[in-house]
Write a protein that holds these residues in place. Sequence first.
Motif, PDB file in Angstrom:
ATOM      1  N   SER B 188      -9.177 -36.496  13.139  1.00 52.77           N
ATOM      2  CA  SER B 188     -10.368 -36.971  12.764  1.00 52.77           C
ATOM      3  C   SER B 188     -12.068 -36.573  14.043  1.00 52.77           C
ATOM      4  N   ARG B 189     -12.068 -36.602  14.241  1.00 49.70           N
ATOM      5  CA  ARG B 189     -13.302 -36.001  15.391  1.00 49.70           C
ATOM      6  C   ARG B 189     -12.849 -34.528  16.863  1.00 49.70           C
ATOM      7  N   SER B 190     -12.141 -34.102  16.330  1.00 51.10           N
ATOM      8  CA  SER B 190     -11.791 -33.372  16.823  1.00 51.10           C
ATOM      9  C   SER B 190     -12.576 -32.254  16.119  1.00 51.10           C
ATOM     10  N   LYS B 191     -12.304 -30.678  16.101  1.00 51.46           N
ATOM     11  CA  LYS B 191     -12.725 -29.441  15.552  1.00 51.46           C
ATOM     12  C   LYS B 191     -11.934 -29.728  14.401  1.00 51.46           C
ATOM     13  N   GLY B 193     -10.606 -31.060  12.826  1.00 48.62           N
ATOM     14  CA  GLY B 193     -10.996 -32.770  11.821  1.00 48.62           C
ATOM     15  C   GLY B 193     -12.254 -31.520  10.965  1.00 48.62           C
ATOM     16  N   TYR B 194     -13.686 -32.028  12.117  1.00 47.51           N
ATOM     17  CA  TYR B 194     -14.179 -31.430  10.983  1.00 47.51           C
ATOM     18  C   TYR B 194     -14.340 -29.822  10.399  1.00 47.51           C
ATOM     19  N   TYR B 195     -13.698 -29.331  10.581  1.00 45.89           N
ATOM     20  CA  TYR B 195     -13.692 -27.707  10.249  1.00 45.89           C
ATOM     21  C   TYR B 195     -12.962 -28.502   8.711  1.00 45.89           C
ATOM     22  N   ASN B 197     -12.869 -31.271   6.692  1.00 45.43           N
ATOM     23  CA  ASN B 197     -13.946 -31.800   6.339  1.00 45.43           C
ATOM     24  C   ASN B 197     -14.945 -30.915   5.897  1.00 45.43           C
ATOM     25  N   ALA B 198     -15.126 -30.079   6.534  1.00 42.03           N
ATOM     26  CA  ALA B 198     -15.996 -28.684   5.893  1.00 42.03           C
ATOM     27  C   ALA B 198     -15.527 -28.321   4.914  1.00 42.03           C
ATOM     28  N   GLU B 201     -15.390 -30.181   1.630  1.00 39.28           N
ATOM     29  CA  GLU B 201     -16.052 -30.350   0.824  1.00 39.28           C
ATOM     30  C   GLU B 201     -17.148 -29.068   0.335  1.00 39.28           C
ATOM     31  N   ALA B 206     -18.764 -23.077   4.283  1.00 34.44           N
ATOM     32  CA  ALA B 206     -17.691 -23.793   5.499  1.00 34.44           C
ATOM     33  C   ALA B 206     -17.347 -21.981   6.732  1.00 34.44           C
ATOM     34  N   LEU B 209     -20.114 -20.386   7.988  1.00 32.16           N
ATOM     35  CA  LEU B 209     -19.902 -21.404  10.073  1.00 32.16           C
ATOM     36  C   LEU B 209     -19.021 -21.207  10.301  1.00 32.16           C
ATOM     37  N   GLY B 210     -18.289 -20.348  10.449  1.00 31.44           N
ATOM     38  CA  GLY B 210     -17.360 -19.521  11.075  1.00 31.44           C
ATOM     39  C   GLY B 210     -15.762 -20.176  10.710  1.00 31.44           C
ATOM     40  N   VAL B 211     -15.377 -21.283   9.890  1.00 26.83           N
ATOM     41  CA  VAL B 211     -14.282 -21.602   9.792  1.00 26.83           C
ATOM     42  C   VAL B 211     -13.596 -20.866   8.563  1.00 26.83           C
TER      43      VAL B 211
END
Lengths: 241, 339
Positions: B188-191, B193-195, B197-198, B201, B206, B209-211
């Motif tokens: 959840s705190r890693s890249k 995890g961010y990707y 979630n993004a 949602e 996302a 932004l490169g995801v």
Amino acid sequence: MKILELKNLTKDFGGLRAVDNLNLSIDDGQILGLIGPNGAGKSTAFNCIAGVYPPSEGDIYFNGEKINNEKPWNLCKKGLARTFQIVKPFSSKSVLYNVMVGSFANKDKRADAEKKSLEILKYLHLEDKKDIRAGNLTIADRKRLEIARALATEPRLLLLDEVMAGLRPTEVDEMVEIIKNLRESGITVFVIEHIMRAIMALSDWIVVIHFGQKIAEGIPETVAADENVIKAYLGEEYGVS
Amino acid sequence: MGEQMTRQNLQISSLLLVGIITFGLPLVLRSPTYLHILILLYLYAYLTSSWNLVGGFAGVLPLGHAAFVGIGAYSSTILYLQYGISPWLGMIVGGILAAIVGIIIGLPTFKMRGAYFALATIAFGEGIRVMVENIDYLGPFNLNGPRGLQIPPRNVGLTNLMFTTKEPYYYIILIMLVAVLALTYFISRSKLGYYLNAGGEEPEAAMSLGVNVARCKLIAMAMSSFLTALAGTFYAQFTLFIHPKSIISLDLSFEIAFIALIGGRGSIAGPVLGALLLRPVSDFSRIYFGATLPGLHLIIFGTVLVLVMIYQPRGLQEPLTRVYHKLLYRLIPEPAGTE
Ligand SMILES: Nc1ncnc2c1ncn2[C@@H]1O[C@H](COP(=O)(O)OP(=O)(O)OP(=O)(O)O)[C@@H](O)[C@H]1O
Ligand SMILES: [Mg+2]
């Protein structure tokens, strides 16, 4: 050097031709304005460039490379970033979280991404809102967050789709300053905007489209005086009466 | 700064305390019945945490995870019964197999959104159950169709992941739970995890932004199905009997989703909280109403879910986290002079 070139770009939605044989190019370091009445096809052109839709016809070149069918995330990695006319924040997440998603494009470690994001938030005067949930921001701040996220990906070309719509006059002035500063820092900016005062103050060159077709282009003064442009903008009202 | 440290210390101390209590519990609690209930509670918390990687972080609603439990249980059991391979090894084989199946299921379904994705995963899960029920031999492997497989309790011990008492099972599943919680915390705190979630949602934003949203979801699905299958092996070794109806059941897939949604999907504590609240309901309704009202627990879950979604759409972890932080701040007030 041309950073972006559209050659006969055409996009059809079923029977509707939203963009029609559009040709334009942007020099590195320039600010190019794209204007036109509602429904002219401006956002559609952006979406084609950013890889959301493949063009129906024509070609798109970024840094001399043809990018017709490239995916949005790959374009982002190549240095092309964009904002959305209808803002799309990650609403349940904090402002900082939103920007970090962008920062991760070039950073793998969380600490690096966070550092980079805080710098950008500071640059855009959003740092004291970093812990606020993005869904709770005012419209002006949401537009700013769109820019912050896009900047976090370290773009060479930034596409801004109506980032000033809905802002108060003082906020518009601030945004104009921000965009000018971006250019100073070496980013090429391609901007769609309805607020004439802003687009005139910003653009080095303006392209006007109507029903998907280019009807005029030139430096702001020339475009403002162009008969076709005036007709396109006022025509609808004359038509009604 | 000094004050911040003590607050952090307090948090670490309370975590340690929870650790000591959970690890020490079997020394005090000798009743096999209660240990059994706790083992299942941890098992469900583990399953829901694994599910959370996709269902929570990636923002979709998979409802077929029982299939991965089944793949894990059947892989290790068949390898053990037919070839004498240790269930520990079978566990890994099952995990890898489940990850592959997870990717195969994810490839077409991650293009769908909302209810369509959920329905597609139900269909896959049920499809796998029906197949297992109707296959006696899959090539050389004996699945034994609807009768299921029984593991004879011979050669008990750690190498065969088989014990005559409850305590070893208790510690194994507890360690598995702690490990999966640590893993979800780091993700959840890693890249990634961010990707996730993004992409869950606002996929379009996302992507811009490169995801690569689809690829991130597939990675999450592979991890989630791998981890889920490990629990399948554990369950098989715990009950020494697997049966397609009970192990690849829709009931199980639903219960995992209920626990996640009520506890709070996408958070680390949510699955544990949800299991703490819902498992007792499940157990007691089965014990007391199992004969008269066999589906009662699902009706209770449904009612609780409606209430939670109305009043706490992010699940019960949110108000509880808020109370916890308030308590923490009351115990150790903000030092004067800082923000
Ligand atoms: N995804 C789509 N499917 C079908 N038609 C579309 C789609 N997107 C845009 N259009 C149509 O294409 C035309 C151009 O729309 P576009 O959004 O590009 O205009 P615009 O110049 O950005 O207008 P505005 O100033 O209102 O933002 C409109 O007629 C619109 O209805
Ligand atoms: Mg538009």
